[in-house]
Design a protein around this motif. Structure first.
Motif, PDB file in Angstrom:
ATOM      1  N   MET A  38       0.878  -1.170   0.000  1.00  0.00           N
ATOM      2  CA  MET A  38       0.000   0.000   0.000  1.00  0.00           C
ATOM      3  C   MET A  38       0.917   1.223   0.000  1.00  0.00           C
ATOM      4  N   VAL A  39       0.894   1.975  -1.076  1.00  0.00           N
ATOM      5  CA  VAL A  39       1.860   3.049  -1.256  1.00  0.00           C
ATOM      6  C   VAL A  39       1.415   4.328  -0.558  1.00  0.00           C
ATOM      7  N   VAL A  40       2.340   4.904   0.199  1.00  0.00           N
ATOM      8  CA  VAL A  40       2.153   6.237   0.763  1.00  0.00           C
ATOM      9  C   VAL A  40       3.242   7.103   0.127  1.00  0.00           C
ATOM     10  N   ARG A  41       2.813   8.057  -0.666  1.00  0.00           N
ATOM     11  CA  ARG A  41       3.756   8.907  -1.399  1.00  0.00           C
ATOM     12  C   ARG A  41       4.222  10.036  -0.489  1.00  0.00           C
ATOM     13  N   VAL A  42       5.512  10.126  -0.296  1.00  0.00           N
ATOM     14  CA  VAL A  42       6.081  11.207   0.515  1.00  0.00           C
ATOM     15  C   VAL A  42       7.063  11.990  -0.351  1.00  0.00           C
ATOM     16  N   MET A  43       7.332  13.215   0.008  1.00  0.00           N
ATOM     17  CA  MET A  43       8.216  14.027  -0.834  1.00  0.00           C
ATOM     18  C   MET A  43       9.679  13.630  -0.693  1.00  0.00           C
ATOM     19  N   CYS A  44      10.008  12.931   0.368  1.00  0.00           N
ATOM     20  CA  CYS A  44      11.394  12.516   0.589  1.00  0.00           C
ATOM     21  C   CYS A  44      11.359  11.416   1.649  1.00  0.00           C
ATOM     22  N   SER A  45      12.278  10.471   1.564  1.00  0.00           N
ATOM     23  CA  SER A  45      12.313   9.424   2.601  1.00  0.00           C
ATOM     24  C   SER A  45      12.577  10.033   3.972  1.00  0.00           C
ATOM     25  N   GLY A  46      13.234  11.196   3.978  1.00  0.00           N
ATOM     26  CA  GLY A  46      13.492  11.884   5.241  1.00  0.00           C
ATOM     27  C   GLY A  46      12.234  12.438   5.882  1.00  0.00           C
ATOM     28  N   GLY A  79      17.996  14.274   3.192  1.00  0.00           N
ATOM     29  CA  GLY A  79      16.793  13.612   3.708  1.00  0.00           C
ATOM     30  C   GLY A  79      16.958  12.105   3.814  1.00  0.00           C
ATOM     31  N   ASN A  80      17.562  11.505   2.779  1.00  0.00           N
ATOM     32  CA  ASN A  80      17.707  10.043   2.815  1.00  0.00           C
ATOM     33  C   ASN A  80      18.734   9.604   3.866  1.00  0.00           C
ATOM     34  N   LEU A  81      19.693  10.470   4.148  1.00  0.00           N
ATOM     35  CA  LEU A  81      20.664  10.133   5.193  1.00  0.00           C
ATOM     36  C   LEU A  81      19.978  10.188   6.559  1.00  0.00           C
TER      37      LEU A  81
END
Ligand code: FES
Length: 143
Positions: A38-46, A79-81
């Motif tokens: 179930m996808v939750v779209r976020v602007m960045c993994s952070g 953000g990903n870090l």
């Protein structure tokens, strides 16, 4: 042995710029993948607050996937870090709780041009969660 009738529910927090685009490309190309995410779209993994992960588990997710841009390619630089640091922290908390949650929690990097990689990540995680069976969290916490 895994329950053959069990179909997991996986909540996938996907970065808009990378993994979400890869997932979209995989869908457009009609690549076969399990329907469990179930996808939750976020602007960045952070953007994924640890509470989002806990809430997903408490609301019945059997697995939680966070996926974003490769290190060095985050559109918001770090953000990903931050997501990677939070994932390590959450994993250590899950390990301390001994509820088997860390095996059900995954962080991956998938760029927008890597639709086949996205499919591989989803298939592998779906297989792992299927083998683990339903999440015991609700039973363990008497919810
Ligand atoms: Fe994709 Fe940050 S913008 S992980």
């Amino acid at each position: 042995m895994a329950d053959q009738t069990f179909s997991p529910t996986i909540v996938g927090f996907l970065c808009n710029w990378c993994t979400y685009a890869a997932a979209d490309s995989a869908g457009v190309a009609r690549m076969k993948m399990p329907p469990s995410v179930m996808v939750v779209r976020v602007m960045c993994s952070g953007r994924v607050d640890p509470l989002f992960v806990l809430t997903a588990f408490l609301r019945g997710a059997d697995g939680v996937l966070i996926s974003g841009c490769w290190p060095g390619q985050c559109h918001y630089k770090t953000g990903n870090l931050q997501a990677r640091r939070r994932t390590a922290l959450l994993t250590s908390i899950f390990d301390a709780l001994e509820l088997g949650m860390s095996e059900r929690f995954r962080l991956s990097w998938v760029s927008s041009s890597e639709a086949p990689r996205f499919v591989r990540v989803v298939k592998a995680f779906d297989r792992e969660i299927t083998d683990l069976g339903p999440s015991p969290i609700q039973d363990e916490l008497f919810l």
